[in-house]
Scaffold this motif. Structure first.
Motif, mmCIF file in Angstrom:
data_model
loop_
_atom_site.group_PDB
_atom_site.id
_atom_site.type_symbol
_atom_site.label_atom_id
_atom_site.label_comp_id
_atom_site.label_asym_id
_atom_site.label_seq_id
_atom_site.Cartn_x
_atom_site.Cartn_y
_atom_site.Cartn_z
ATOM 1 N N LEU A 1 -34.199 -11.321 -22.304
ATOM 2 C CA LEU A 1 -33.910 -12.303 -21.266
ATOM 3 C C LEU A 1 -34.682 -13.601 -21.525
ATOM 4 C CD1 LEU A 1 -32.340 -12.698 -18.628
ATOM 5 C CD2 LEU A 1 -34.298 -11.776 -17.393
ATOM 6 N N LYS B 1 -35.784 -10.160 -12.415
ATOM 7 C CA LYS B 1 -35.314 -10.965 -13.538
ATOM 8 C C LYS B 1 -35.505 -12.462 -13.303
ATOM 9 C CE LYS B 1 -31.703 -7.583 -14.599
ATOM 10 N NZ LYS B 1 -30.234 -7.391 -14.773
ATOM 11 N N PHE C 1 -32.618 -3.676 -18.082
ATOM 12 C CA PHE C 1 -32.573 -4.916 -18.869
ATOM 13 C C PHE C 1 -33.765 -4.939 -19.825
ATOM 14 C CE2 PHE C 1 -35.798 -5.914 -15.880
ATOM 15 C CZ PHE C 1 -36.474 -7.054 -16.290
ATOM 16 N N GLN D 1 -36.657 -7.385 -20.927
ATOM 17 C CA GLN D 1 -37.323 -8.617 -20.509
ATOM 18 C C GLN D 1 -37.512 -9.584 -21.681
ATOM 19 O OE1 GLN D 1 -38.705 -5.632 -20.515
ATOM 20 N NE2 GLN D 1 -40.491 -5.774 -21.843
ATOM 21 N N ALA E 1 -38.040 -14.771 -15.110
ATOM 22 C CA ALA E 1 -37.783 -15.383 -16.415
ATOM 23 C C ALA E 1 -37.622 -16.891 -16.267
ATOM 24 C CB ALA E 1 -36.536 -14.778 -17.052
ATOM 25 N N GLU F 1 -33.188 -15.407 -24.652
ATOM 26 C CA GLU F 1 -31.927 -16.115 -24.386
ATOM 27 C C GLU F 1 -32.188 -17.508 -23.834
ATOM 28 O OE1 GLU F 1 -29.961 -13.482 -21.723
ATOM 29 O OE2 GLU F 1 -29.226 -12.143 -23.300
ATOM 30 N N LYS F 2 -33.130 -17.595 -22.911
ATOM 31 C CA LYS F 2 -33.426 -18.888 -22.287
ATOM 32 C C LYS F 2 -34.123 -19.824 -23.272
ATOM 33 C CE LYS F 2 -33.584 -16.935 -17.652
ATOM 34 N NZ LYS F 2 -32.259 -17.515 -17.337
#
Length: 204
Positions: free
Chosen positions: A114, A65, A109, A111, A68, A117-118
């Motif tokens: 993730l 993760k 999760f 990807q 990311a 979100e960022k």
């Protein structure tokens, strides 16, 4: 990411403004000029080949993760450049391509979520989980282009009560190969009322 590894990765945005394909000939893009795409533009960090492909696979299948943190700032930079240059309108929200609940439980999760979100946090945009994956599809990696398109038909639906929020959206996924996944999801968003749709991916 060490310097030598970074230098071994091909990070070169695609030429086509609509599908980010890396064609070298002049004229219309051979990938998207003869088929219906529901997106208005796409940004990709680089071709889905070599070390970039291997890095995406490590991120996706080996639960790394932390990658990311490497990919997201590069995507953000490309998205901002598209908006600042006037090629894209300013998105009102970021939509991750969802995984089916069974696949998400297996992988641990999502990807795309993730990354979204960022991206959403940095751009001060809402993360809009307006899509639901209602069909547990076969892995696209094992299928040809026509099979991929058929495999994804009916895979997504809008989350009830969210359609009113759709205006100009940025769809995020890890890769765009045949385009079946993003195009199917974008088609659903269009039906829900989205007027403008852009996509950002790591590999193309």
């Amino acid at each position: 990411m060490c310097v030598s590894c970074l230098e071994s990765i091909s990070l070169k945005p695609g030429i086509c403004p609509y599908c980010a394909y890396f064609y070298e000939s002049e004229g219309e893009c051979p990938e998207c000029s003869h088929r219906k795409l529901y997106i208005d533009g796409m940004y990709a960090l680089g071709p889905y080949l070599g070390n970039l492909k291997r890095l995406i696979q490590v991120f996706k299948y080996q639960e790394k993760k932390e990658l990311a943190e490497f990919f997201a700032p590069l995507l953000i930079q490309g998205i901002i450049s598209r908006v600042d240059s006037g090629q894209w309108r300013v998105p009102c929200g970021v939509v991750p391509i969802p995984l089916h609940i069974t696949r998400k439980e297996q992988r641990g999760f999502n990807q795309a979520e993730l990354l979204s979100e960022k991206i959403a946090s940095h751009l001060n945009l809402p993360l809009m989980k307006v899509l639901s994956r209602v069909k547990d599809t076969e892995s696209q990696a094992r299928l040809g282009r026509r099979e991929r398109i058929s495999n994804l038909q009916g895979a997504f639906c809008l989350v009830e009560g969210e359609a009113s929020q759709l205006k100009c959206l940025l769809v995020v996924d890890d890769i765009f190969t045949s385009g079946a996944t993003i195009n199917e999801a974008a088609g659903v968003l269009r039906q829900g009322g989205a007027k403008y749709l852009y996509a950002a991916v790591i590999g193309r």
